[in-house]
Design a protein around this motif. Structure first.
Motif, PDB file in Angstrom:
ATOM      1  N   PHE A  71      37.124  29.692  35.464  1.00 23.81           N
ATOM      2  CA  PHE A  71      38.152  28.810  36.001  1.00 23.81           C
ATOM      3  C   PHE A  71      39.224  29.617  36.732  1.00 23.81           C
ATOM      4  CE2 PHE A  71      41.411  25.396  35.757  1.00 23.81           C
ATOM      5  CZ  PHE A  71      40.637  24.377  36.279  1.00 23.81           C
ATOM      6  N   GLY A  72      38.827  30.742  37.305  1.00 20.60           N
ATOM      7  CA  GLY A  72      39.779  31.546  38.078  1.00 20.60           C
ATOM      8  C   GLY A  72      40.858  32.207  37.265  1.00 20.60           C
ATOM      9  N   ARG A  73      40.682  32.212  35.941  1.00 17.85           N
ATOM     10  CA  ARG A  73      41.730  32.791  35.097  1.00 17.85           C
ATOM     11  C   ARG A  73      41.369  34.181  34.583  1.00 17.85           C
ATOM     12  NH1 ARG A  73      43.060  27.188  32.022  1.00 17.85           N
ATOM     13  NH2 ARG A  73      44.359  26.248  33.640  1.00 17.85           N
ATOM     14  N   ARG A  74      40.277  34.746  35.098  1.00 15.96           N
ATOM     15  CA  ARG A  74      39.902  36.108  34.705  1.00 15.96           C
ATOM     16  C   ARG A  74      40.263  37.053  35.849  1.00 15.96           C
ATOM     17  NH1 ARG A  74      33.859  34.861  32.283  1.00 15.96           N
ATOM     18  NH2 ARG A  74      33.339  34.535  34.479  1.00 15.96           N
ATOM     19  N   PHE A  75      41.152  37.982  35.564  1.00 18.93           N
ATOM     20  CA  PHE A  75      41.564  38.942  36.585  1.00 18.93           C
ATOM     21  C   PHE A  75      40.347  39.689  37.112  1.00 18.93           C
ATOM     22  CE2 PHE A  75      42.827  43.079  38.082  1.00 18.93           C
ATOM     23  CZ  PHE A  75      43.868  42.775  38.928  1.00 18.93           C
ATOM     24  N   MET A  76      40.238  39.816  38.419  1.00 20.70           N
ATOM     25  CA  MET A  76      39.124  40.539  39.032  1.00 20.70           C
ATOM     26  C   MET A  76      39.679  41.382  40.165  1.00 20.70           C
ATOM     27  SD  MET A  76      35.526  39.040  40.631  1.00 20.70           S
ATOM     28  CE  MET A  76      36.350  37.517  41.066  1.00 20.70           C
ATOM     29  N   VAL A  77      39.163  42.599  40.302  1.00 23.58           N
ATOM     30  CA  VAL A  77      39.585  43.466  41.398  1.00 23.58           C
ATOM     31  C   VAL A  77      38.914  43.006  42.682  1.00 23.58           C
ATOM     32  CG1 VAL A  77      39.449  45.819  42.282  1.00 23.58           C
ATOM     33  CG2 VAL A  77      39.962  45.429  39.865  1.00 23.58           C
ATOM     34  N   GLY A 100      30.150  40.275  44.753  1.00 21.71           N
ATOM     35  CA  GLY A 100      30.681  41.634  44.603  1.00 21.71           C
ATOM     36  C   GLY A 100      29.656  42.605  44.045  1.00 21.71           C
ATOM     37  N   PHE A 101      28.411  42.130  43.888  1.00 23.54           N
ATOM     38  CA  PHE A 101      27.313  42.956  43.373  1.00 23.54           C
ATOM     39  C   PHE A 101      27.683  43.583  42.027  1.00 23.54           C
ATOM     40  CE2 PHE A 101      24.035  46.368  43.630  1.00 23.54           C
ATOM     41  CZ  PHE A 101      22.956  45.553  43.878  1.00 23.54           C
ATOM     42  N   GLY A 102      28.523  42.883  41.267  1.00 24.12           N
ATOM     43  CA  GLY A 102      28.886  43.364  39.936  1.00 24.12           C
ATOM     44  C   GLY A 102      29.741  44.615  39.929  1.00 24.12           C
ATOM     45  N   ARG A 103      30.268  44.961  41.096  1.00 23.77           N
ATOM     46  CA  ARG A 103      31.062  46.194  41.166  1.00 23.77           C
ATOM     47  C   ARG A 103      32.559  45.925  41.206  1.00 23.77           C
ATOM     48  NH1 ARG A 103      27.032  49.141  45.372  1.00 23.77           N
ATOM     49  NH2 ARG A 103      25.456  49.793  43.894  1.00 23.77           N
ATOM     50  N   LEU A 139      47.517  39.040  43.643  1.00 21.55           N
ATOM     51  CA  LEU A 139      48.423  39.066  44.800  1.00 21.55           C
ATOM     52  C   LEU A 139      49.787  39.650  44.427  1.00 21.55           C
ATOM     53  CD1 LEU A 139      47.516  35.609  46.333  1.00 21.55           C
ATOM     54  CD2 LEU A 139      47.431  37.776  47.582  1.00 21.55           C
ATOM     55  N   ARG A 140      50.173  39.444  43.174  1.00 25.24           N
ATOM     56  CA  ARG A 140      51.463  39.962  42.720  1.00 25.24           C
ATOM     57  C   ARG A 140      51.404  41.457  42.420  1.00 25.24           C
ATOM     58  NH1 ARG A 140      53.059  37.964  36.968  1.00 25.24           N
ATOM     59  NH2 ARG A 140      51.573  39.616  36.493  1.00 25.24           N
ATOM     60  N   ASP A 141      50.321  41.885  41.769  1.00 28.44           N
ATOM     61  CA  ASP A 141      50.320  43.236  41.205  1.00 28.44           C
ATOM     62  C   ASP A 141      49.688  44.299  42.095  1.00 28.44           C
ATOM     63  OD1 ASP A 141      51.576  42.123  39.094  1.00 28.44           O
ATOM     64  OD2 ASP A 141      49.854  42.143  37.749  1.00 28.44           O
ATOM     65  N   ASP A 142      48.828  43.918  43.000  1.00 27.41           N
ATOM     66  CA  ASP A 142      48.238  44.897  43.913  1.00 27.41           C
ATOM     67  C   ASP A 142      48.951  44.730  45.252  1.00 27.41           C
ATOM     68  OD1 ASP A 142      46.663  46.138  45.919  1.00 27.41           O
ATOM     69  OD2 ASP A 142      44.893  46.030  44.635  1.00 27.41           O
ATOM     70  N   HIS A 143      49.811  45.696  45.553  1.00 29.72           N
ATOM     71  CA  HIS A 143      50.700  45.515  46.698  1.00 29.72           C
ATOM     72  C   HIS A 143      49.956  45.452  48.025  1.00 29.72           C
ATOM     73  CE1 HIS A 143      54.387  46.869  44.159  1.00 29.72           C
ATOM     74  NE2 HIS A 143      53.707  45.883  43.639  1.00 29.72           N
ATOM     75  N   GLU A 144      48.882  46.254  48.166  1.00 26.96           N
ATOM     76  CA  GLU A 144      48.101  46.191  49.402  1.00 26.96           C
ATOM     77  C   GLU A 144      47.457  44.816  49.542  1.00 26.96           C
ATOM     78  OE1 GLU A 144      48.088  48.334  51.872  1.00 26.96           O
ATOM     79  OE2 GLU A 144      49.627  49.312  50.655  1.00 26.96           O
ATOM     80  N   ILE A 203      32.329  55.224  39.997  1.00 22.93           N
ATOM     81  CA  ILE A 203      31.568  54.051  40.466  1.00 22.93           C
ATOM     82  C   ILE A 203      32.139  53.590  41.805  1.00 22.93           C
ATOM     83  CG2 ILE A 203      30.865  51.670  39.930  1.00 22.93           C
ATOM     84  CD1 ILE A 203      29.756  53.575  37.909  1.00 22.93           C
ATOM     85  N   GLN A 204      31.271  53.329  42.778  1.00 20.24           N
ATOM     86  CA  GLN A 204      31.726  52.906  44.106  1.00 20.24           C
ATOM     87  C   GLN A 204      31.198  51.513  44.443  1.00 20.24           C
ATOM     88  OE1 GLN A 204      29.802  56.369  45.576  1.00 20.24           O
ATOM     89  NE2 GLN A 204      31.703  57.217  46.416  1.00 20.24           N
ATOM     90  N   ARG A 205      31.952  50.797  45.255  1.00 20.00           N
ATOM     91  CA  ARG A 205      31.505  49.462  45.694  1.00 20.00           C
ATOM     92  C   ARG A 205      30.313  49.575  46.640  1.00 20.00           C
ATOM     93  NH1 ARG A 205      34.744  44.900  46.187  1.00 20.00           N
ATOM     94  NH2 ARG A 205      32.996  43.883  47.190  1.00 20.00           N
ATOM     95  N   LEU A 206      30.439  50.481  47.601  1.00 13.67           N
ATOM     96  CA  LEU A 206      29.383  50.673  48.592  1.00 13.67           C
ATOM     97  C   LEU A 206      28.970  52.128  48.564  1.00 13.67           C
ATOM     98  CD1 LEU A 206      30.883  48.538  51.441  1.00 13.67           C
ATOM     99  CD2 LEU A 206      28.689  48.131  50.352  1.00 13.67           C
ATOM    100  N   ILE A 207      27.693  52.352  48.487  1.00 17.39           N
ATOM    101  CA  ILE A 207      27.200  53.716  48.379  1.00 17.39           C
ATOM    102  C   ILE A 207      26.718  54.171  49.747  1.00 17.39           C
ATOM    103  CG2 ILE A 207      25.408  55.146  47.337  1.00 17.39           C
ATOM    104  CD1 ILE A 207      25.747  53.321  44.825  1.00 17.39           C
ATOM    105  N   GLY A 208      27.235  55.306  50.197  1.00 23.15           N
ATOM    106  CA  GLY A 208      26.928  55.788  51.542  1.00 23.15           C
ATOM    107  C   GLY A 208      25.721  56.704  51.573  1.00 23.15           C
TER     108      GLY A 208
END
Lengths: 257, 257, 257, 257
Positions: free
Chosen positions: B75-81, D74-77, B122-127, D185-190
């Motif tokens: 439900f969109g409540r799990r933080f994901m990078v 996200g291919f689990g990454r 959006l709040r915690d990752d400034h980029e 661990i990388q998102r995309l492997i070169g």
């Protein structure tokens, strides 16, 4: 009959998903005049859509939405029953999502082309076809609609024409046509017979006809040629088809309404 | 400080998915002045979006997009990078999809409000925050953005303000605030303490402050009150909160830029 | 004909997904002797599966797998074309996933019951039916298979019987039957007519027949009664149906092979 | 320290999804002794799982489950927060699903190896790690667990060892190690630096150490070498790594408990 003095060449683009690559998009753009960009349901994802729209902009290629079934696993090629409302809403959603990427790039949505088995549903379920046509019209009242020729007598297409839309007949050089002159949709597309494709394009441009699986010919109302970018020989096919168009003395140009 | 003479009341809407129902949307609309409609990633689907937009239109309620993580299960409540580009493109996609339903109804997109843990990213990752702000601006240069108060010093919000956007501070009557005056997001929301919510609204409207978990108070920059429609006592809470606003001599009205 | 001295009562369970609740599972367990647990494709998720298996264990209820289409949005009730291999592999996957939760609880998989329109595909596409039957047999050579009565002449069921499986005819008290004695699957299930359901159960237990939509009657080979837990009056219906069974002098007991 | 006289070579397999192909699986099998097969969450689908299991059988390669995040895009990454229960249930589901394909082929599940950022979660959230270890043990009390070396002091690994499991340290020839000796661990492997990989394998087999990004060396407890099949030069790398093992006088053999 009048043969076309110019023809559009379109290609499905943006069919990669996440880390999975599909299609030689960057290599195909030089050969085409319009791109059908997947909208994230059968293929594509937001980042892929942005990339594809920017590629199209750089190459001066017109962009259309390529909405399909919400079926990544089946790549939108598995027929599924949906209600007229579901189809209408799915079209609104997918076209709207793609249009946002165009607006950001100051580009205009050029057309919509239903994908794979979603096209089959719009063709064969008449209530769905009418609902789909009205949904497109409500969102974009002047949008061009690409449709695998022939489009005559198809409720979806007739409704669109009645609402003022241009329906562009789409020709598939590398696919076969059944006895009713309808293109045969496949789950997995194998090797391409380039000579066959060139001959089919040449026949169409010089006679307005394609051959059917049974060997007969049928007239179809085409104004665009559809290439695919996901075959091993996609670029070779594109080169050959474009040359076949030029050899027939026909100009390659985006279709306009 | 100046206390508000009018305040907006917003509610998350359109959070049903397929056959699964969530929220008492139809019953909540009379109490609110703006609706945050889920865009199909953390909740909602195209048909639900169309239904929600029409309900909002009938009730004269302003509509905002409520984009979230592509994580129905959580439900969109799990933080994901996510990368800045992924977040930007996800915002473009989701806002564009919702906007299509509004255009069909001749309505204008009023605001955007990031959902759940997507807000946290959006709040915690400034980029990510900067990329998100610019994506919103590129698509809708005058869009109002709702943000759980406080918004000062948050790169996402500062960038939006610099680009000319109005950032509306959002107050949660039924949630608690941590020592930094930040609202605590929960995976599952339990029973509501209505008396607590009424007191929190009253305190905010009369002093501009909320109490924190530790018992201190903190001033927050709120211009909208956020209700939830998915609790068993959602309507009861809405009735009480709206009454608390009126009791404080404050008008209920949609916020404008 | 011989009427049954005992009958099984089954119910679809574990149909919640993430934060969306569906069904009054905890309240339905006391009324049933076997549970069909969703496997995460049309409904359910891993945590919901674990919860449902534990509930079944506590209530001494036999557990079956309830595999369906990978279509959360349509709740598995939208017919979709799949190849025989895809269906076989989907069954292996879903049954295997559920079985893992049973093994952890030292329970045995009791049966499999295809869900919704996935059932329709297994019934109507004969190649798919044969592939599905063989996939089930390869994984669990003695598994009971539940099937909406009538099952005679259905390739899927005939193949299973030939491979040594027991096929249990499933009766739907609250659904109607078409002129061929086939139950009518609906996308959305409305209010239940409890008197109708009680009468249908009573007729079946005392005559072996159900009435069709046209008013005729047809004999069906039922050994289990299917309840649904997702109606507003699910518990009321369960109470009435169970009482109707007892009133007919029939015992309620899990079916065994 | 004692250097290994034999070493396992493993590779992630079955990472295609629907029409999207990934990895040169068929070409990689001759080089490896154990395969980690994706379970449909971050990659793979039921038909791909069946194909991969059969390929492994034909090549006499041991099969392990390769569970990951439910994040195809996200291919689990992409790191995502999940609760201990969610992780435990996700492991039960994915391992059970893969095991079903093995049972059908009369094969035994050899090991489990957490994928991508799911591994990071199991490593860094200690409650999650303990719950994951116990879930694996409850389902398969003697299962080998592959873990990117070093595994000492990791709660997930320590709990597994205490429950009687063998934890196999996994070495990545083509990835770099950070100052704590942890693989990046990388998102995309070169592109792969084959000379680097060969040197890393040689160093490990002759000294038990790998170099870190800062130039230091660190001892790691490896018993398997992990190849990847999705690079353009995957087969070239596999050839070189396998030769490097033989050149070091070490035998290539599946690890056993």
């Amino acid at each position: 009959m009048t043969l076309p003095s110019s023809i559009d060449i379109n290609c499905d683009m943006g069919e990669s998903f996440g880390n999975w690559r599909m299609g030689s998009d960057a290599e195909m753009f030089p050969f085409i005049t319009s791109a059908n960009i997947a909208c994230g349901f059968h293929a594509g994802d937001p980042t892929e859509m942005r990339r594809s729209v920017r590629l199209a902009k750089r190459h001066g290629v017109a962009v259309g939405a390529h909405p399909g079934y919400r079926d990544l696993e089946g790549f939108g090629r598995r027929f599924m029953v949906m209600t007229p409302d579901e189809v209408a809403d799915s079209l609104t959603y997918q076209i709207g999502a793609l249009d946002a990427f165009l607006r950001v790039e100051d580009m205009e949505l050029h057309h919509v082309k239903p994908h794979g088995a979603f096209f089959t549903l719009l063709r064969d379920d008449h209530e769905v076809g009418l609902a789909g046509a009205r949904a497109i019209h409500a969102l974009a009242p002047e949008l061009i609609v690409y449709w695998p020729a022939p489009s005559l007598g198809i409720p979806f297409c007739e409704e669109l024409r009645q609402l003022g839309h241009t329906v562009v007949g789409d020709i598939y050089p590398d696919l076969t046509y059944d006895k009713d002159g309808r293109v045969v949709i496949q789950r997995l597309i194998g090797d391409t017979d380039i000579a066959f494709a060139v001959a089919q394009v040449n026949r169409f441009l010089t006679t307005g006809e394609v051959a059917t699986q049974s060997g007969a010919t049928v007239t179809i109302d085409g104004a665009s040629i559809c290439l695919h970018g996901d075959g091993a020989d996609a670029v070779e096919l594109a080169t050959a088809v474009r040359q076949a168009v030029l050899d027939a003395g026909v100009e390659v140009a985006t279709v306009s309404r």
